[in-house]
Design a protein around this motif. Structure first.
Motif, PDB file in Angstrom:
ATOM      1  N   LYS A   5       0.844  -1.196   0.000  1.00 51.93           N
ATOM      2  CA  LYS A   5       0.000   0.000   0.000  1.00 51.93           C
ATOM      3  C   LYS A   5       0.884   1.253   0.000  1.00 51.93           C
ATOM      4  N   VAL A   6       1.471   1.506  -1.175  1.00 51.78           N
ATOM      5  CA  VAL A   6       2.443   2.593  -1.308  1.00 51.78           C
ATOM      6  C   VAL A   6       1.780   3.962  -1.119  1.00 51.78           C
ATOM      7  N   LYS A   7       0.596   4.162  -1.699  1.00 49.55           N
ATOM      8  CA  LYS A   7      -0.078   5.460  -1.586  1.00 49.55           C
ATOM      9  C   LYS A   7      -0.415   5.773  -0.131  1.00 49.55           C
ATOM     10  N   LYS A   8      -0.856   4.766   0.594  1.00 47.55           N
ATOM     11  CA  LYS A   8      -1.166   4.953   2.014  1.00 47.55           C
ATOM     12  C   LYS A   8       0.085   5.337   2.789  1.00 47.55           C
ATOM     13  N   PHE A   9       1.201   4.685   2.451  1.00 41.56           N
ATOM     14  CA  PHE A   9       2.473   5.022   3.101  1.00 41.56           C
ATOM     15  C   PHE A   9       2.848   6.475   2.849  1.00 41.56           C
ATOM     16  N   LYS A  10       2.697   6.930   1.603  1.00 42.80           N
ATOM     17  CA  LYS A  10       3.081   8.299   1.261  1.00 42.80           C
ATOM     18  C   LYS A  10       2.278   9.316   2.063  1.00 42.80           C
ATOM     19  N   VAL A  11       0.987   9.042   2.260  1.00 38.48           N
ATOM     20  CA  VAL A  11       0.137   9.955   3.027  1.00 38.48           C
ATOM     21  C   VAL A  11       0.629  10.056   4.469  1.00 38.48           C
ATOM     22  N   PHE A  12       0.813   8.900   5.104  1.00 35.04           N
ATOM     23  CA  PHE A  12       1.222   8.892   6.510  1.00 35.04           C
ATOM     24  C   PHE A  12       2.691   9.270   6.690  1.00 35.04           C
ATOM     25  N   PHE A  13       3.460   9.203   5.615  1.00 30.78           N
ATOM     26  CA  PHE A  13       4.861   9.633   5.668  1.00 30.78           C
ATOM     27  C   PHE A  13       4.954  11.151   5.730  1.00 30.78           C
ATOM     28  N   LEU A  72      -1.826  12.306  15.361  1.00 27.48           N
ATOM     29  CA  LEU A  72      -1.850  11.815  13.983  1.00 27.48           C
ATOM     30  C   LEU A  72      -0.431  11.680  13.445  1.00 27.48           C
ATOM     31  N   SER A  73       0.427  12.614  13.831  1.00 21.67           N
ATOM     32  CA  SER A  73       1.813  12.572  13.405  1.00 21.67           C
ATOM     33  C   SER A  73       2.530  11.361  14.005  1.00 21.67           C
ATOM     34  N   ILE A  74       2.264  11.087  15.275  1.00 22.05           N
ATOM     35  CA  ILE A  74       2.866   9.917  15.929  1.00 22.05           C
ATOM     36  C   ILE A  74       2.440   8.637  15.213  1.00 22.05           C
ATOM     37  N   PHE A  75       1.147   8.554  14.881  1.00 25.74           N
ATOM     38  CA  PHE A  75       0.651   7.389  14.157  1.00 25.74           C
ATOM     39  C   PHE A  75       1.346   7.282  12.796  1.00 25.74           C
ATOM     40  N   GLY A  76       1.518   8.418  12.122  1.00 21.23           N
ATOM     41  CA  GLY A  76       2.174   8.423  10.822  1.00 21.23           C
ATOM     42  C   GLY A  76       3.602   7.921  10.896  1.00 21.23           C
ATOM     43  N   ILE A  77       4.306   8.301  11.962  1.00 22.19           N
ATOM     44  CA  ILE A  77       5.682   7.850  12.135  1.00 22.19           C
ATOM     45  C   ILE A  77       5.733   6.336  12.336  1.00 22.19           C
ATOM     46  N   PHE A  78       4.858   5.828  13.193  1.00 19.42           N
ATOM     47  CA  PHE A  78       4.858   4.387  13.450  1.00 19.42           C
ATOM     48  C   PHE A  78       4.410   3.595  12.223  1.00 19.42           C
ATOM     49  N   TYR A  79       3.473   4.157  11.465  1.00 15.88           N
ATOM     50  CA  TYR A  79       3.059   3.460  10.246  1.00 15.88           C
ATOM     51  C   TYR A  79       4.209   3.441   9.235  1.00 15.88           C
ATOM     52  N   SER A  80       4.956   4.531   9.179  1.00 16.22           N
ATOM     53  CA  SER A  80       6.110   4.575   8.279  1.00 16.22           C
ATOM     54  C   SER A  80       7.142   3.533   8.674  1.00 16.22           C
ATOM     55  N   LEU A  81       7.410   3.409   9.977  1.00 11.62           N
ATOM     56  CA  LEU A  81       8.333   2.377  10.457  1.00 11.62           C
ATOM     57  C   LEU A  81       7.822   0.991  10.078  1.00 11.62           C
TER      58      LEU A  81
END
Length: 207
Positions: A87-95, A141-150
């Motif tokens: 899910k590359v697009k999802k990653f880009k959003v949360f990145f 939301l930013s914290i979630f984005g960081i963990f999703y990126s990891l």
């Protein structure tokens, strides 16, 4: 730029991600301490200058770390097996959510460095309350984005290594190594170098 991160040696990444910022902080605070002990006082101009320099150092570190994450997650997608859908697009959003959020905070810090706080007492007495109402949900939301990126970076790495669909139990170790990157970079980056060079042995697991 992506290839620079992927082909960099572990010691080079460690020097950039850890050695460079530590050196910058040491120099910055050494100058601050030296000025304070020499003049026995810190004027507003000196403090404001450091309020501008500090975000600059943090920004450089953030760009390097996020650049490494992006290089693994996006730069290695061509090596992901065709049977696995990432899910590359999802990653880009949360990145980009935490990236933009942290950048905004750094700009805000630098803004204080250029602002005469005493001349805007009434404004700043009520501004933090309104700011908190906006920043608090963005912060989580930013914290979630960081963990999703990891999560995505570790999953991409392990998917390429095993050449199959993976679950979190397969890449939990890599997830924590990337999270604690000062240690993990010594183990992750050599294998990434092998993946880029095409010398990494494929691990086939039979169920």
């Amino acid at each position: 730029m992506t290839n620079l991160f992927l082909k960099a040696k572990h010691w080079q990444l460690f020097s950039i991600l850890i050695g460079l910022p530590i050196s910058g902080y040491i120099i910055m605070f050494a100058l601050l301490f030296s000025y304070a002990t020499t003049t026995n006082d810190l004027d507003d101009t000196t403090l404001k200058s450091f309020m501008v320099i500090l975000p600059g150092v943090v920004f450089l570190v953030m760009c390097m770390l996020f650049g490494w994450f992006w290089s693994i997650a996006i730069g290695l997608q061509s090596k992901v097996p065709a049977t696995v859908k990432m899910k590359v697009k999802k990653f880009k959003v949360f990145f980009f959510i935490p990236f933009i959020y942290i950048l905004s905070l750094l700009v805000f810090m630098a803004f204080f460095g250029f602002t005469d706080l005493e001349a805007n007492t009434d404004f700043y007495s009520i501004f933090p309350f309104g700011l908190l109402a906006v920043l608090l949900p963005l912060h989580f939301l930013s914290i979630f984005g960081i963990f999703y990126s990891l999560y995505f970076v570790a999953k991409t790495y392990k998917t390429i290594e095993l050449q199959r669909e993976v679950s979190f139990s397969d890449f939990a170790g890599e997830f924590f190594m990337i999270w604690f990157y000062p240690v993990g970079v010594w183990f992750i980056q050599p294998k990434i170098n092998q993946m880029v060079e095409g010398t990494s042995p494929i691990k086939v697991q039979y169920i």
